[in-house]
Design a protein around this motif. Structure first.
Motif, PDB file in Angstrom:
ATOM      1  N   VAL A   5      54.643 100.851   1.557  1.00 27.10           N
ATOM      2  CA  VAL A   5      54.880 101.496   0.267  1.00 27.10           C
ATOM      3  C   VAL A   5      56.004 102.504   0.397  1.00 27.10           C
ATOM      4  O   VAL A   5      56.872 102.627  -0.478  1.00 27.10           O
ATOM      5  N   ARG A  31      50.138 100.451   2.018  1.00 25.63           N
ATOM      6  CA  ARG A  31      49.439 100.524   0.744  1.00 25.63           C
ATOM      7  C   ARG A  31      48.042 101.123   0.943  1.00 25.63           C
ATOM      8  O   ARG A  31      47.290 100.700   1.813  1.00 25.63           O
ATOM      9  N   ALA A  66      58.576 100.863  -1.742  1.00 30.64           N
ATOM     10  CA  ALA A  66      58.305  99.454  -2.043  1.00 30.64           C
ATOM     11  C   ALA A  66      59.561  98.604  -1.871  1.00 30.64           C
ATOM     12  O   ALA A  66      59.861  97.729  -2.680  1.00 30.64           O
ATOM     13  N   GLU A  85      56.946 106.659  -9.620  1.00 33.09           N
ATOM     14  CA  GLU A  85      56.589 106.075  -8.333  1.00 33.09           C
ATOM     15  C   GLU A  85      55.900 107.050  -7.380  1.00 33.09           C
ATOM     16  O   GLU A  85      55.163 106.620  -6.485  1.00 33.09           O
ATOM     17  N   LYS A 159      52.751 105.049  -6.722  1.00 33.24           N
ATOM     18  CA  LYS A 159      52.403 104.312  -5.512  1.00 33.24           C
ATOM     19  C   LYS A 159      51.953 105.252  -4.397  1.00 33.24           C
ATOM     20  O   LYS A 159      51.188 104.869  -3.517  1.00 33.24           O
ATOM     21  N   ALA A 191      46.408 104.847  -4.405  1.00 32.02           N
ATOM     22  CA  ALA A 191      47.610 105.575  -4.011  1.00 32.02           C
ATOM     23  C   ALA A 191      47.642 105.760  -2.506  1.00 32.02           C
ATOM     24  O   ALA A 191      46.622 106.046  -1.873  1.00 32.02           O
ATOM     25  N   SER A 192      48.811 105.603  -1.921  1.00 32.43           N
ATOM     26  CA  SER A 192      49.021 106.020  -0.540  1.00 32.43           C
ATOM     27  C   SER A 192      49.172 107.540  -0.535  1.00 32.43           C
ATOM     28  O   SER A 192      49.694 108.122  -1.483  1.00 32.43           O
TER      29      SER A 192
END
Length: 221
Positions: A5, A31, A66, A85, A159, A191-192
């Motif tokens: 990610v 991820r 990503a 993001e 993300k 979410a990371s």
């Protein structure tokens, strides 16, 4: 192997020709992975998170989200990345004093011109904040404010969440509640997480742990 990610490659950073704050830092975040960057004050943690989140640019090296490199984007494009993001949680909650809890959580959605009501209601429920919805930041505790900050950071479904010393101003109870909020962000909102800290209270977090010292990042065994 799935694409990370968040990926940093050989990051160097210096300011005005001074000594390097970051020295060849590389990091991959998968991820829904949690990463803890551990290190003393002045080790470069804030600089690293600022570059990972597009708030600053490296002197050398690259950052990708990503698979899309963001290190050299124009500011107009970077602002879109930061809005959609990446979510940010800072040492101080950075809530807007004149807005209610509900309005603070809704703000990223308003800026993105997206419907807010249901998403905000879901976040307030998930983070046990619905009872505080109409209060302002000066009417709730510091720990509650940090939970609001986590909910706000998730508003646009980023993300990754980047958290810079998010427990530094909290007692043990507040720290535990905020760490639970990050765990929820990871497991329920996919979410990371990259959490930078020197607080011993976060060492128990189940995460891939790295040590950053004198600008050099290494895996903490």
């Amino acid at each position: 192997m799935p694409e990370p990610v968040l990926s940093a490659r050989d990051l160097w950073k210096s300011y005005d020709g001074r000594a390097d704050v970051l020295r060849g830092v590389s990091l991959d975040v998968g991820r829904e992975e949690a990463v803890l960057v551990w290190g003393p004050n002045g080790s470069g943690k804030t600089t690293l998170l600022s570059i990972l989140g597009g708030l600053d640019v490296p002197t050398r090296g690259s950052v990708s989200i990503a698979g899309r490199e963001i290190s050299r984007l124009r500011e107009s494009e970077l602002s879109k990345v930061r809005l959609h993001e990446i979510g940010f949680v800072f040492q101080t909650h950075n809530l807007i004093d004149d807005l209610t809890v509900e309005e603070n959580v809704a703000l990223p959605l308003r800026l993105a011109r997206r419907p807010a009501d249901q998403r905000v209601a879901d976040l307030l429920d998930a983070f046990d904040l619905a009872r505080l919805a109409t209060r302002r930041p000066n009417e709730i505790s510091v720990g509650e404010s940090q939970r609001v900050a986590v909910a706000r950071a998730l508003a646009n479904g980023p993300k990754a969440l980047l958290a810079d010393e998010p427990t530094a101003s909290l007692d043990a109870k507040g720290t535990a509640a905020v760490l639970e909020a990050f765990a929820l962000a990871q497991t329920s909102y996919h979410a990371s997480i990259v959490l930078a800290s020197h607080d011993p209270g976060v060492r128990a977090v189940p995460a891939a742990t790295y040590r950053l010292e004198s600008g050099i990042l290494s895996r903490d065994r």
